[in-house]
Design a protein around this motif. Sequence first.
Motif, PDB file in Angstrom:
ATOM      1  N   SER A  43      67.401   1.379 -28.114  1.00 35.39           N
ATOM      2  CA  SER A  43      66.088   1.979 -27.863  1.00 35.39           C
ATOM      3  C   SER A  43      66.057   2.761 -26.554  1.00 35.39           C
ATOM      4  CB  SER A  43      65.035   0.877 -27.757  1.00 35.39           C
ATOM      5  OG  SER A  43      64.971   0.140 -28.944  1.00 35.39           O
ATOM      6  N   ARG A  47      61.014   1.289 -18.806  1.00 33.77           N
ATOM      7  CA  ARG A  47      60.996   0.200 -17.809  1.00 33.77           C
ATOM      8  C   ARG A  47      62.217   0.300 -16.900  1.00 33.77           C
ATOM      9  NH1 ARG A  47      64.926  -3.455 -18.292  1.00 33.77           N
ATOM     10  NH2 ARG A  47      65.193  -4.811 -20.103  1.00 33.77           N
ATOM     11  N   TYR A  59      69.684  -0.272 -23.216  1.00 30.81           N
ATOM     12  CA  TYR A  59      68.696   0.761 -23.539  1.00 30.81           C
ATOM     13  C   TYR A  59      69.218   2.092 -23.041  1.00 30.81           C
ATOM     14  CZ  TYR A  59      64.991  -2.828 -24.021  1.00 30.81           C
ATOM     15  OH  TYR A  59      64.232  -3.894 -24.420  1.00 30.81           O
ATOM     16  N   GLU A  78      59.412   4.778 -34.213  1.00 28.49           N
ATOM     17  CA  GLU A  78      58.218   4.053 -33.751  1.00 28.49           C
ATOM     18  C   GLU A  78      58.350   3.932 -32.239  1.00 28.49           C
ATOM     19  OE1 GLU A  78      58.112   0.850 -32.117  1.00 28.49           O
ATOM     20  OE2 GLU A  78      60.282   0.990 -32.039  1.00 28.49           O
ATOM     21  N   TYR A  87      58.539   1.644 -24.961  1.00 26.81           N
ATOM     22  CA  TYR A  87      59.781   1.292 -25.667  1.00 26.81           C
ATOM     23  C   TYR A  87      59.760   2.056 -26.985  1.00 26.81           C
ATOM     24  CZ  TYR A  87      60.025  -2.807 -22.576  1.00 26.81           C
ATOM     25  OH  TYR A  87      60.100  -3.641 -21.490  1.00 26.81           O
ATOM     26  N   GLY A  88      60.866   2.669 -27.387  1.00 25.31           N
ATOM     27  CA  GLY A  88      60.851   3.418 -28.643  1.00 25.31           C
ATOM     28  C   GLY A  88      62.204   3.451 -29.327  1.00 25.31           C
ATOM     29  N   GLU A 109      59.413  -5.214 -30.428  1.00 21.40           N
ATOM     30  CA  GLU A 109      58.282  -6.155 -30.324  1.00 21.40           C
ATOM     31  C   GLU A 109      57.333  -5.973 -31.509  1.00 21.40           C
ATOM     32  OE1 GLU A 109      55.008  -4.607 -29.270  1.00 21.40           O
ATOM     33  OE2 GLU A 109      56.419  -3.140 -30.104  1.00 21.40           O
ATOM     34  N   ARG A 154      54.830 -12.729 -19.472  1.00 21.94           N
ATOM     35  CA  ARG A 154      55.667 -12.845 -20.672  1.00 21.94           C
ATOM     36  C   ARG A 154      55.275 -14.061 -21.511  1.00 21.94           C
ATOM     37  NH1 ARG A 154      60.270  -9.618 -21.224  1.00 21.94           N
ATOM     38  NH2 ARG A 154      60.443  -8.200 -19.468  1.00 21.94           N
TER      39      ARG A 154
HETATM   40  P1  5GP Z   1      62.571  -6.193 -22.455  1.00 23.11           P
HETATM   41  O1  5GP Z   1      61.777  -5.524 -21.379  1.00 23.11           O
HETATM   42  O2  5GP Z   1      62.548  -7.686 -22.305  1.00 23.11           O
HETATM   43  O3  5GP Z   1      63.955  -5.633 -22.581  1.00 23.11           O
HETATM   44  O4  5GP Z   1      61.840  -5.870 -23.847  1.00 23.11           O
HETATM   45  C1  5GP Z   1      60.488  -6.138 -24.049  1.00 23.11           C
HETATM   46  C2  5GP Z   1      60.185  -6.088 -25.526  1.00 23.11           C
HETATM   47  O5  5GP Z   1      60.310  -4.758 -26.044  1.00 23.11           O
HETATM   48  C3  5GP Z   1      61.128  -6.957 -26.359  1.00 23.11           C
HETATM   49  O6  5GP Z   1      60.348  -7.696 -27.286  1.00 23.11           O
HETATM   50  C4  5GP Z   1      61.991  -5.942 -27.065  1.00 23.11           C
HETATM   51  O7  5GP Z   1      62.479  -6.415 -28.297  1.00 23.11           O
HETATM   52  C5  5GP Z   1      61.005  -4.828 -27.270  1.00 23.11           C
HETATM   53  N1  5GP Z   1      61.634  -3.535 -27.579  1.00 23.11           N
HETATM   54  C6  5GP Z   1      62.879  -3.114 -27.261  1.00 23.11           C
HETATM   55  N2  5GP Z   1      63.099  -1.895 -27.766  1.00 23.11           N
HETATM   56  C7  5GP Z   1      61.983  -1.551 -28.446  1.00 23.11           C
HETATM   57  C8  5GP Z   1      61.613  -0.398 -29.205  1.00 23.11           C
HETATM   58  O8  5GP Z   1      62.345   0.566 -29.396  1.00 23.11           O
HETATM   59  N3  5GP Z   1      60.371  -0.387 -29.758  1.00 23.11           N
HETATM   60  C9  5GP Z   1      59.497  -1.427 -29.602  1.00 23.11           C
HETATM   61  N4  5GP Z   1      58.316  -1.336 -30.212  1.00 23.11           N
HETATM   62  N5  5GP Z   1      59.831  -2.525 -28.894  1.00 23.11           N
HETATM   63  C10 5GP Z   1      61.047  -2.585 -28.318  1.00 23.11           C
END
Ligand code: 5GP
Length: 226
Positions: A43, A47, A59, A78, A87-88, A109, A154
């Motif tokens: 993705s 962040r 990422y 998405e 996040y995408g 998520e 969280r």
């Molecule tokens: P973290 O900051 O802990 O890496 O991720 C936070 C949340 O964002 C996690 O639940 C992760 O699975 C979700 N996430 C990661 N990539 C994507 C994405 O491409 N799209 C969405 N909708 N959520 C994502």
Amino acid sequence: MSKLLKQNERGSLVVISGPSGSGKDTVVSKYLEGRKNAWLSISCTSRPMRPGDEEGVSYYFISKEEFEEKIKNDEFLEYAEYNGNYYGTPKKDIEDKLKNGIDVILVIEVQGALKIKSAFPEAICIFIMPPSMEELRNRLVGRKTETKDKIIQRFTTAYQEINEYTKYNYVVTNDLIENAVHKIDSILTSEKCRVDRIEEVYLDNSEEAIHELLMGEEFINEDIKI
Ligand code: 5GP
């Protein structure tokens, strides 16, 4: 030998969600080990990097502005805003993988998962559940990568996310990683056997089949005539 069935060999679009601390990333990376027919989508996020993150592996880390530019250019399958960051899932490569029979795994998520579910009803959505809230707490605190405020945030989000499990097709409790991996493997294997994946059955009528396959055979246990 001629095949009896022609099945849809397209890869499956697989969505895996679960609260922070459910262990979903570890389960998915174990599942992917040595597997050639599955691909993890990387993705984009706005962040900041955390210790242990790797560009292009965890990422693609981009700025908020770059992210918004990509939204404008319709580059995401998405995307969602989560805990103040974007996040995408990049669209690029996904269709090619699916066409080539490779399962595409999205670890995203809940809001993103629901968007995928409504755009692609055939997607297989799996929710990874922590075995208990105590265990979730231990995992979040044990990471030692975030401030107390972030951990509380969280934990609160985790409560809300767990309530969304009914919108998924499957729930896998991550008590032991090997068990969770085995369950995911079983789910994806069963999905390939669904009747609606059958595109054609090459079944002649039974008389023709009897003629072709059985006539001319010598059978030892002929009916005994008295
Ligand atoms: P973290 O900051 O802990 O890496 O991720 C936070 C949340 O964002 C996690 O639940 C992760 O699975 C979700 N996430 C990661 N990539 C994507 C994405 O491409 N799209 C969405 N909708 N959520 C994502």
